[in-house]
Design an enzyme around this catalytic site. Structure first.
Site, mmCIF file in Angstrom:
data_model
loop_
_atom_site.group_PDB
_atom_site.id
_atom_site.type_symbol
_atom_site.label_atom_id
_atom_site.label_comp_id
_atom_site.label_asym_id
_atom_site.label_seq_id
_atom_site.Cartn_x
_atom_site.Cartn_y
_atom_site.Cartn_z
ATOM 1 C CE1 TYR A 268 -4.038 2.015 0.436
ATOM 2 C CE2 TYR A 268 -2.797 3.177 2.126
ATOM 3 C CZ TYR A 268 -3.892 3.088 1.287
ATOM 4 O OH TYR A 268 -4.844 4.079 1.305
ATOM 5 C CE LYS B 183 -3.764 4.860 -1.938
ATOM 6 N NZ LYS B 183 -4.782 5.416 -2.862
#
Length: 249
Positions: A157, A161
């Site tokens: 993640y 991002k």
């Protein structure tokens, strides 16, 4: 200050719940016609459309997994054929498959990158000529404080991002000459279905890391997205704006 998005067409990915839902409703309240993209739940997407219409706005739901380029291309072509343009693109679709690196499977890493980063690339690439032709427009990518700071148990993640941040800056430089603004919002811990599944002890520990001492609300993110989508933000591009209660300061 009242923001005017009348005659604007907005595409919000992952808009059936959470932050995407709030952004879709908020843009519609300002007058934009909103395409509510969803991957899984048609029922939830239709509920967002119904909410927008009940508030006097207009919207339509469109199913597409943005991780799949061909499916995304089909959706974008349908939007441009039906509505002629996209003025505002909000890349919000995202998933998590958290685990410590030693336990994280290759598939779990790839799946998160495919949706969160590749999906953002797909929509921008497919709408690139649209924005160039308009010589105007706003692209708003939803990153995360995890992409700014990193977060244990979120290697996939955080990487996705952080990738969104680099992508935002690169595309902002490419499109600035055509008067197109590209920015990213990096939310911290926000009250959504995602954080609702976290153990209470983890949430309490998270609050200790936040100077304001509380979780954010989806409206906090949507309000910034509305500003960035408006003409009032015409001189802002290439920026990564944290909405995190001071967590990453």
């Amino acid at each position: 200050m009242k923001f005017d998005l009348n005659n604007k067409v907005a595409l919000v990915t992952g808009a059936s719940r959470g932050i995407g839902r709030e952004i879709a409703i908020t843009l519609a309240e300002a007058g934009a016609f909103v395409i509510v993209n969803y991957c899984g739940s048609k029922e939830k997407a239709d509920e967002v459309v119904d909410t927008i219409k009940a508030n006097g706005g207009d919207a339509v739901a469109m199913q597409c997994n943005v991780a799949d380029f061909a499916s995304t291309e089909e959706m974008i072509n349908s939007i441009l054929s039906e509505y002629g343009k996209v003025d505002i693109l909000v890349n919000n679709a995202g998933i998590t498959k958290d685990n410590l690196m030693i336990k994280m499977s290759v598939d779990d890493f790839d799946d998160v990158l495919s949706t969160n980063l590749n999906g953002t690339f797909h929509t921008i690439k497919l709408l690139y000529r649209n924005f160039m032709k308009l010589r105007a427009g706003k692209i708003i990518n939803i990153s995360s404080v995890s992409g700014v700071m990193g977060n244990a148990g979120q290697a996939n993640y955080s990487a996705s991002k952080a990738g969104v941040i680099g992508l935002t800056k690169a595309v902002a430089r490419e499109l600035a000459g055509r008067n197109i603004c590209v920015n990213a919002i990096a939310p911290g811990f926000v009250e959504t279905d995602m954080t609702g599944k976290m153990p209470e002890a983890v949430l309490e520990k998270a609050k200790e890391m936040i100077p304001l001492g509380k979780l954010g609300q989806t409206k906090d993110i949507a309000n910034l997205a509305l500003f960035l989508a408006s003409d009032e933000a015409n001189y802002i591009t290439g920026q990564i704006i944290n909405v995190d209660g001071g967590m990453a300061m």
